[in-house]
Design an enzyme around this catalytic site. Structure first.
Site, mmCIF file in Angstrom:
data_model
loop_
_atom_site.group_PDB
_atom_site.id
_atom_site.type_symbol
_atom_site.label_atom_id
_atom_site.label_comp_id
_atom_site.label_asym_id
_atom_site.label_seq_id
_atom_site.Cartn_x
_atom_site.Cartn_y
_atom_site.Cartn_z
ATOM 1 N N ASP A 1 -12.182 88.899 95.757
ATOM 2 C CA ASP A 1 -12.596 88.080 96.884
ATOM 3 C C ASP A 1 -14.130 87.928 96.792
ATOM 4 O OD1 ASP A 1 -12.764 86.988 99.580
ATOM 5 O OD2 ASP A 1 -13.525 88.982 100.120
ATOM 6 N N ARG A 2 -14.702 86.986 97.537
ATOM 7 C CA ARG A 2 -16.155 86.796 97.473
ATOM 8 C C ARG A 2 -16.874 87.495 98.635
ATOM 9 N NH1 ARG A 2 -19.087 81.048 98.442
ATOM 10 N NH2 ARG A 2 -19.439 82.096 100.442
ATOM 11 N N ASP A 3 -16.788 86.906 99.836
ATOM 12 C CA ASP A 3 -17.584 87.411 100.967
ATOM 13 C C ASP A 3 -17.109 88.788 101.432
ATOM 14 O OD1 ASP A 3 -18.878 84.944 100.851
ATOM 15 O OD2 ASP A 3 -17.470 84.037 102.272
ATOM 16 N N CYS B 1 -10.899 77.526 97.878
ATOM 17 C CA CYS B 1 -10.128 76.601 98.704
ATOM 18 C C CYS B 1 -11.075 76.030 99.753
ATOM 19 C CB CYS B 1 -8.968 77.323 99.382
ATOM 20 S SG CYS B 1 -8.293 76.342 100.748
ATOM 21 N N ASP C 1 -11.688 92.496 100.974
ATOM 22 C CA ASP C 1 -12.023 93.258 102.188
ATOM 23 C C ASP C 1 -11.170 92.860 103.389
ATOM 24 O OD1 ASP C 1 -13.322 90.730 102.312
ATOM 25 O OD2 ASP C 1 -14.618 91.496 103.908
ATOM 26 N N GLN D 1 -13.020 78.948 101.444
ATOM 27 C CA GLN D 1 -14.295 78.462 101.966
ATOM 28 C C GLN D 1 -14.076 77.303 102.942
ATOM 29 O OE1 GLN D 1 -17.183 79.914 101.836
ATOM 30 N NE2 GLN D 1 -16.328 81.573 100.601
ATOM 31 N N HIS E 1 -10.198 74.034 102.177
ATOM 32 C CA HIS E 1 -9.390 73.482 103.276
ATOM 33 C C HIS E 1 -9.355 74.385 104.501
ATOM 34 C CE1 HIS E 1 -7.543 72.059 99.378
ATOM 35 N NE2 HIS E 1 -7.930 70.937 99.947
ATOM 36 N N CYS F 1 -3.533 76.202 98.429
ATOM 37 C CA CYS F 1 -4.513 77.074 97.775
ATOM 38 C C CYS F 1 -5.212 78.054 98.714
ATOM 39 C CB CYS F 1 -5.524 76.251 96.975
ATOM 40 S SG CYS F 1 -6.473 75.009 97.856
ATOM 41 N N ARG F 2 -5.053 77.881 100.020
ATOM 42 C CA ARG F 2 -5.743 78.794 100.925
ATOM 43 C C ARG F 2 -5.049 80.157 100.919
ATOM 44 N NH1 ARG F 2 -9.171 79.234 105.351
ATOM 45 N NH2 ARG F 2 -8.318 80.371 107.125
HETATM 46 MG MG LIG Z 1 -13.910 88.634 102.217
HETATM 47 ZN ZN LIG Z 2 -6.785 74.837 99.973
#
Ligand SMILES: [Mg+2]
Ligand SMILES: [Zn+2]
Length: 431
Positions: free
Chosen positions: A252-254, A333, A381, A296, A335, A354-355
């Protein structure tokens, strides 16, 4: 299919590893010259008509490879009388080149699935496809800029001063070209394939970047030579070929890689966690690919544009690159399903596949890089990350960093808990 191998480069900083002076493509690794590794890989994909462009000490190459029979290929030679750079010789090959042909730099070790590369080229109707990849020294490499459809829009040369963020998309030294590129090549001119040919094609021709995780490395320094030797011996070079099933760690990113601060809509808000550098370095040196999967909704909510989001990811790539680490690929994603806000971007307010926790992005990566999901991990996370991993058949690790699972949207139980990304990666790769 035919391949032109540019074997005319100068001799080497590797003299200490060769008893006598040899051209760089003849430097031996575990008893075989670099060129021989190249021929084996090309031949495996039916690319057995070879043209070698010779320069410095070219007769050593000719003596070793002859007409190619011993190696199961046919080899023709073109000997440069004056140095013609990486493209000038193509002018003289015009009458023996096929409609499409591969060009490779003769001093790199690679092992790639050429069937995938060739089908990428055809699918895009490209005139030129360049193999690109992230490496651990993008700041002194030639890199390209891609648009959202993998079309190359710019080449950034290694000696240029780059005081801006850019993606870690390094030109790897393998190309697939259409014969029509010859219109850019004039008789008797020393020309650089990237700078004098491909760069001139960008405004009007279809030039694409083919991103791969496969092994492609030059051996410009003694340290890199020793590393490549070790990687060949351990089977890492061969295994990276995408015809083999790969393992991956999906991140994951954030809150996982960068500090959690709600929605990130500008580069200043992308602040990489110190432990992420160490964790990603461990992954880069392991058999696991490292792929980021991130929701995102900033796009759907109109908090920023796709270009802004790309800039945030350029900063991520850049900062990692400065520290000698990289992610193999990133999928997002844009959306969000809930309609009806005044400021929203209606185009992206859709129910998508894709979400996260849907598996669309994971599936896309798995297909592109031939990933065995049952041997892979998802680290994040939130419970959304855990659910994504479960839905994709992966093992999952929930972090205490970032949201620390407090989103509580899903009841999915992770396989492991970890304090942060570094602890999580150490579960995947025990010391
Ligand atoms: Mg995260
Ligand atoms: Zn999506």
């Amino acid at each position: 299919m035919m391949a032109v191998i540019l074997a005319g480069g100068l001799g080497t900083r590797l003299k200490e590893y060769t008893k006598e002076e040899v051209p760089k493509p003849m430097v031996k690794i575990n008893g075989e010259p670099i060129l021989q590794y190249q021929l084996k890989n090309l031949k495996k994909y039916g690319i057995n008509e070879i043209i070698m462009v010779l320069g410095y000490m070219g007769n050593k190459i000719k003596e070793y490879f002859g007409d190619g029979t011993k190696f199961g290929v046919t080899i023709k030679y073109f000997e440069e009388t004056i140095p013609l750079g990486t493209a000038g010789a193509l002018y003289y090959l015009g009458n023996i080149l096929q409609k499409q042909f591969i060009v490779v730099y003769g001093d790199i070790i690679f092992d790639m699935d050429f069937d995938r590369f060739i089908s990428f080229h055809s699918k895009n109707g490209a005139v030129c496809s360049m193999v690109i990849h992230p490496n651990n020294h993008p700041f002194d490499s030639d890199v390209i800029v891609l648009d959202n459809n993998n079309k190359v829009t710019e080449i950034l040369e290694k000696n240029q001063n780059r005081d801006f963020y850019y993606n870690n998309c390094v030109i790897a030294g393998v190309f697939l070209l259409d014969i029509s590129i010859l219109e850019y090549i004039k008789e008797g001119k020393k020309l650089d394939l990237e700078k004098d040919v491909v760069m001139k094609m960008l405004p009007t021709k279809k030039v694409f970047g083919y991103r791969t995780t496969e092994y492609l490395k030059d051996m410009g320094t003694p340290e890199r030579y020793l590393l490549v030797q070790e990687h060949i011996s351990k089977g890492i070079v061969a295994h990276g070929n995408l015809s083999n099933r790969q393992k991956a760690v999906f991140l994951d990113r954030d809150g996982t890689i960068n500090k959690y601060c709600g929605l990130v809509s500008k580069p200043e808000e992308m602040e990489i966690l110190e432990e992420a550098y160490t964790a990603i370095k461990l992954l880069n040196n392991s058999e696991y690919l490292c792929i980021v999967i991130t929701n995102q909704p900033v796009i759907a909510r109109n908090l920023c544009t796709i270009d802004d989001l790309n800039n945030i990811h350029k900063k991520l790539d850049y900062e990692l690159g400065v520290r000698g680490v990289y992610i193999d690929d990133l999928y997002y994603c844009p959306h969000h399903p809930d309609k009806g806000y005044p400021e929203e971007n209606k185009l992206y307010k859709v129910e998508c596949e894709c979400r996260k926790p849907k598996t669309g992005l994971v599936q896309k990566a798995a297909e592109k890089y031939n990933i065995d999901l049952s041997a892979s991990y998802f680290i994040g996370d939130t419970t959304v990350d855990v659910q994504t991993g479960k839905n994709s058949g992966m093992k999952t690790i929930l972090l205490a960093s970032g949201e620390g699972g407090k989103d509580a949207k899903y009841e999915a139980i992770p396989d492991y808990f970890a304090a942060d990304i570094l602890e999580a990666v150490k579960i995947v790769i025990p010391e």
